[in-house]
Design a protein around this motif. Structure first.
Motif, PDB file in Angstrom:
ATOM      1  N   LYS A  87      -9.052   0.603   6.789  1.00  0.00           N
ATOM      2  CA  LYS A  87      -8.741  -1.015   5.875  1.00  0.00           C
ATOM      3  C   LYS A  87      -7.807  -1.351   5.277  1.00  0.00           C
ATOM      4  CE  LYS A  87     -12.872  -1.089   5.009  1.00  0.00           C
ATOM      5  NZ  LYS A  87     -13.019   0.015   5.174  1.00  0.00           N
ATOM      6  N   THR A  88      -7.775  -0.100   3.963  1.00  0.00           N
ATOM      7  CA  THR A  88      -6.810  -0.691   3.115  1.00  0.00           C
ATOM      8  C   THR A  88      -5.134   0.458   3.256  1.00  0.00           C
ATOM      9  OG1 THR A  88      -8.458   0.511   1.168  1.00  0.00           O
ATOM     10  CG2 THR A  88      -6.221   0.761   0.759  1.00  0.00           C
ATOM     11  N   THR A  89      -4.868   0.592   4.371  1.00  0.00           N
ATOM     12  CA  THR A  89      -3.624   0.954   5.052  1.00  0.00           C
ATOM     13  C   THR A  89      -3.176  -0.353   5.876  1.00  0.00           C
ATOM     14  OG1 THR A  89      -4.084   3.562   4.811  1.00  0.00           O
ATOM     15  CG2 THR A  89      -2.535   2.034   6.614  1.00  0.00           C
ATOM     16  N   SER A  90      -4.405  -0.696   6.467  1.00  0.00           N
ATOM     17  CA  SER A  90      -3.726  -2.960   6.682  1.00  0.00           C
ATOM     18  C   SER A  90      -3.880  -3.478   5.967  1.00  0.00           C
ATOM     19  CB  SER A  90      -5.061  -2.523   8.151  1.00  0.00           C
ATOM     20  OG  SER A  90      -5.300  -1.602   8.922  1.00  0.00           O
ATOM     21  N   ILE A  91      -4.757  -3.558   5.161  1.00  0.00           N
ATOM     22  CA  ILE A  91      -4.593  -4.596   3.587  1.00  0.00           C
ATOM     23  C   ILE A  91      -3.139  -4.346   3.264  1.00  0.00           C
ATOM     24  CG2 ILE A  91      -5.246  -6.112   1.995  1.00  0.00           C
ATOM     25  CD1 ILE A  91      -8.361  -4.794   3.095  1.00  0.00           C
ATOM     26  N   LEU A  92      -2.456  -3.324   3.228  1.00  0.00           N
ATOM     27  CA  LEU A  92      -1.382  -2.588   2.194  1.00  0.00           C
ATOM     28  C   LEU A  92      -0.278  -3.466   3.481  1.00  0.00           C
ATOM     29  CD1 LEU A  92      -2.774   0.862   0.374  1.00  0.00           C
ATOM     30  CD2 LEU A  92      -2.042  -1.522  -0.387  1.00  0.00           C
ATOM     31  N   HIS A  93      -0.121  -3.183   4.960  1.00  0.00           N
ATOM     32  CA  HIS A  93       0.494  -3.576   5.464  1.00  0.00           C
ATOM     33  C   HIS A  93       0.737  -4.897   5.686  1.00  0.00           C
ATOM     34  CE1 HIS A  93       3.656  -3.701   8.849  1.00  0.00           C
ATOM     35  NE2 HIS A  93       2.281  -4.746   9.335  1.00  0.00           N
ATOM     36  N   LEU A  94      -0.684  -6.117   5.370  1.00  0.00           N
ATOM     37  CA  LEU A  94      -0.272  -7.207   5.311  1.00  0.00           C
ATOM     38  C   LEU A  94       0.560  -7.783   3.660  1.00  0.00           C
ATOM     39  CD1 LEU A  94      -4.060  -7.587   6.743  1.00  0.00           C
ATOM     40  CD2 LEU A  94      -1.892  -8.696   7.473  1.00  0.00           C
ATOM     41  N   LEU A  95      -0.066  -6.980   2.581  1.00  0.00           N
ATOM     42  CA  LEU A  95       0.518  -7.337   1.718  1.00  0.00           C
ATOM     43  C   LEU A  95       2.134  -7.430   1.269  1.00  0.00           C
ATOM     44  CD1 LEU A  95      -2.357  -5.986  -0.916  1.00  0.00           C
ATOM     45  CD2 LEU A  95      -1.221  -8.489  -0.609  1.00  0.00           C
ATOM     46  N   ASP A 101      -8.731   2.193  -4.422  1.00  0.00           N
ATOM     47  CA  ASP A 101      -8.227   1.362  -3.816  1.00  0.00           C
ATOM     48  C   ASP A 101      -7.151   0.204  -4.552  1.00  0.00           C
ATOM     49  OD1 ASP A 101      -9.161   1.726  -1.178  1.00  0.00           O
ATOM     50  OD2 ASP A 101     -10.003   0.636  -1.019  1.00  0.00           O
ATOM     51  N   GLY A 102      -7.727   0.295  -6.275  1.00  0.00           N
ATOM     52  CA  GLY A 102      -7.317  -0.909  -7.233  1.00  0.00           C
ATOM     53  C   GLY A 102      -6.205   0.094  -6.860  1.00  0.00           C
ATOM     54  N   ALA A 103      -6.215   1.327  -7.502  1.00  0.00           N
ATOM     55  CA  ALA A 103      -4.968   2.443  -7.780  1.00  0.00           C
ATOM     56  C   ALA A 103      -4.229   1.978  -6.599  1.00  0.00           C
ATOM     57  CB  ALA A 103      -5.082   3.411  -8.225  1.00  0.00           C
ATOM     58  N   LEU A 104      -3.916   2.329  -5.694  1.00  0.00           N
ATOM     59  CA  LEU A 104      -3.420   2.313  -4.073  1.00  0.00           C
ATOM     60  C   LEU A 104      -2.702   0.635  -4.347  1.00  0.00           C
ATOM     61  CD1 LEU A 104      -5.201   3.746  -1.838  1.00  0.00           C
ATOM     62  CD2 LEU A 104      -3.807   4.499  -3.375  1.00  0.00           C
ATOM     63  N   MET A 105      -3.364  -0.465  -5.425  1.00  0.00           N
ATOM     64  CA  MET A 105      -2.669  -1.671  -4.513  1.00  0.00           C
ATOM     65  C   MET A 105      -2.202  -1.816  -5.945  1.00  0.00           C
ATOM     66  SD  MET A 105      -5.841  -3.805  -2.236  1.00  0.00           S
ATOM     67  CE  MET A 105      -6.338  -2.498  -0.391  1.00  0.00           C
ATOM     68  N   ALA A 106      -1.971  -1.186  -6.557  1.00  0.00           N
ATOM     69  CA  ALA A 106      -1.053  -1.740  -8.275  1.00  0.00           C
ATOM     70  C   ALA A 106      -0.013  -2.048  -8.106  1.00  0.00           C
ATOM     71  CB  ALA A 106      -1.429  -0.100  -9.245  1.00  0.00           C
ATOM     72  N   LYS A 127     -10.081  10.100  -0.717  1.00  0.00           N
ATOM     73  CA  LYS A 127      -8.901   9.169  -0.808  1.00  0.00           C
ATOM     74  C   LYS A 127      -9.497   9.963  -2.124  1.00  0.00           C
ATOM     75  CE  LYS A 127      -9.592   4.528  -0.219  1.00  0.00           C
ATOM     76  NZ  LYS A 127      -9.828   3.093   0.789  1.00  0.00           N
ATOM     77  N   GLY A 128      -7.907   9.178  -3.125  1.00  0.00           N
ATOM     78  CA  GLY A 128      -7.520   9.447  -4.176  1.00  0.00           C
ATOM     79  C   GLY A 128      -6.062   9.314  -4.494  1.00  0.00           C
ATOM     80  N   VAL A 129      -6.004   9.431  -5.705  1.00  0.00           N
ATOM     81  CA  VAL A 129      -3.924   9.077  -6.026  1.00  0.00           C
ATOM     82  C   VAL A 129      -4.366  10.616  -7.007  1.00  0.00           C
ATOM     83  CG1 VAL A 129      -2.548   7.819  -7.401  1.00  0.00           C
ATOM     84  CG2 VAL A 129      -4.599   6.406  -5.680  1.00  0.00           C
ATOM     85  N   MET A 130      -3.785  11.392  -7.221  1.00  0.00           N
ATOM     86  CA  MET A 130      -3.197  12.367  -8.143  1.00  0.00           C
ATOM     87  C   MET A 130      -2.215  12.788  -8.567  1.00  0.00           C
ATOM     88  SD  MET A 130      -6.669  12.654  -7.915  1.00  0.00           S
ATOM     89  CE  MET A 130      -6.736  14.822  -8.619  1.00  0.00           C
ATOM     90  N   ARG A 131      -1.660  13.040 -10.005  1.00  0.00           N
ATOM     91  CA  ARG A 131      -0.849  13.621 -10.969  1.00  0.00           C
ATOM     92  C   ARG A 131      -0.218  15.215 -10.715  1.00  0.00           C
ATOM     93  NH1 ARG A 131       0.895  10.069 -14.995  1.00  0.00           N
ATOM     94  NH2 ARG A 131      -0.340   7.444 -14.820  1.00  0.00           N
TER      95      ARG A 131
END
Length: 325
Positions: free
Chosen positions: A15-23, A45-50, A269-273
């Protein structure tokens, strides 16, 4: 009125990947908003769509439709009245039931505000081979409520999963449109198709009661001088554990990727430094994707979801050993 779409799909369907593509492919002149709900309390997801350019409102910690719809109503009202977007996309948790959300969106109070368009259900056809998923009422009703079925991850499909999808389509879905997709790459024109599927869905027993009030994203920020924290959540036969680390904490790149790949859970699922930059991690079962991310969130976040009891303390101990600072 705001053009509005519900984008559903079971855990890990894309879902998130699809929405990022739409955006990434929207009309630059349009203002978009995303109301996103996650089962866990960390909020990834908020971090992924930042860096998407959209207004994003997160509802972490369970299903947005619970507590008599209050978390969703607050987020929805904030985006509609303050943001005044041209388009609103609502992404429920993969464990969310669509009935209460659709009931709210079609309620008389929102008639002057919302122009409800097609509901999309993102489906990984391999999930049709998973008896546990097929028997899950949320999975079934997400498909039943959709106007358009997006058969995603075509690059990962097998002949067996294609046959399973064909069987499902012939028996349950041939009154609706479907499209094939790889990595969530779908045509933005799908969003403007009308809502046609108005079949009445049964109420979900798992969503007919109230949970404890859910925390907003701000409540999950780290207090001053605290380097990290853990949050737990459970329900609907699943449990989630997530961690937030401050912006000064950096992880060993190879170590964090192996930790995420080998963790005995269904979903990561994550966003890591890391010492090599910001890394986005997305794992569903054996499917494991990593990519770099340009815009840094104010912290590192990672969340795991499991359908069986999991030793979170052991996973946490091994995670903490991967810190470089």
């Amino acid at each position: 009125m705001t053009k509005t779409n519900l984008v559903t799909g079971f855990l890990g369907s894309g879902k998130t990947t699809s929405i990022l593509h739409l955006l990434a492919n929207k009309d630059p002149a349009e203002k978009w908003a995303i109301l996103v709900n996650e089962f866990g309390e960390i909020g990834i997801d908020g971090a992924l769509m930042a860096d998407s350019g959209a207004m994003v409102k997160e509802i972490p910690g369970g299903c947005m439709c619970c507590v008599n719809g209050l978390p969703m109503q607050v987020g929805l009202n904030t985006l509609l009245r303050q943001g005044k977007p041209d388009r609103l996309i609502i992404e429920p948790t993969g464990l969310g039931h669509p009935k209460q959300i659709l009931d709210l969106l079609t309620a008389p109070v929102y008639e002057p505000w919302i122009d409800l368009r097609a509901t999309l259900c993102i489906l990984d056809p391999r999930q049709l081979l998973d008896e546990k998923a097929v028997k899950n009422e949320n999975f079934r009703d997400q498909l039943a409520s959709a106007d358009i079925i997006v058969a995603n991850k075509e690059d990962r499909a097998s002949q067996e999963s294609r046959d399973a999808f064909d069987f499902w389509w012939q028996n349950f879905g041939n009154d609706r449109q479907f499209v094939m997709a790889t990595q969530g790459k779908i045509d933005n024109a799908l969003l403007d198709l009308p809502r046609r599927n108005i079949a009445e869905l049964p109420a979900s027993a798992a969503h007919s009661h109230s949970h404890a009030p859910q925390k907003g994203l701000a409540a999950l920020s780290l207090p001053e001088h605290q380097r990290w924290r853990r949050s737990l959540n459970s329900g609907q036969g699943h449990q989630a554990c997530g961690w937030i680390f401050d912006a000064d904490t950096c992880f060993d790149t190879i170590g964090i990727l192996e930790w995420a790949r080998l963790a005995p859970v269904d979903r990561v699922k994550g966003v890591m430094r890391t010492q090599d930059g910001l890394v986005r991690i997305n794992r569903q079962g054996a499917d494991f994707f990593i990519e770099t991310q340009n815009v840094a969130p104010p912290d590192s976040r990672i969340e795991l979801i499991s359908a069986v009891n999991t030793d979170w303390n052991a996973l946490q101990a091994s995670l903490l050993r991967l810190r470089l600072s």
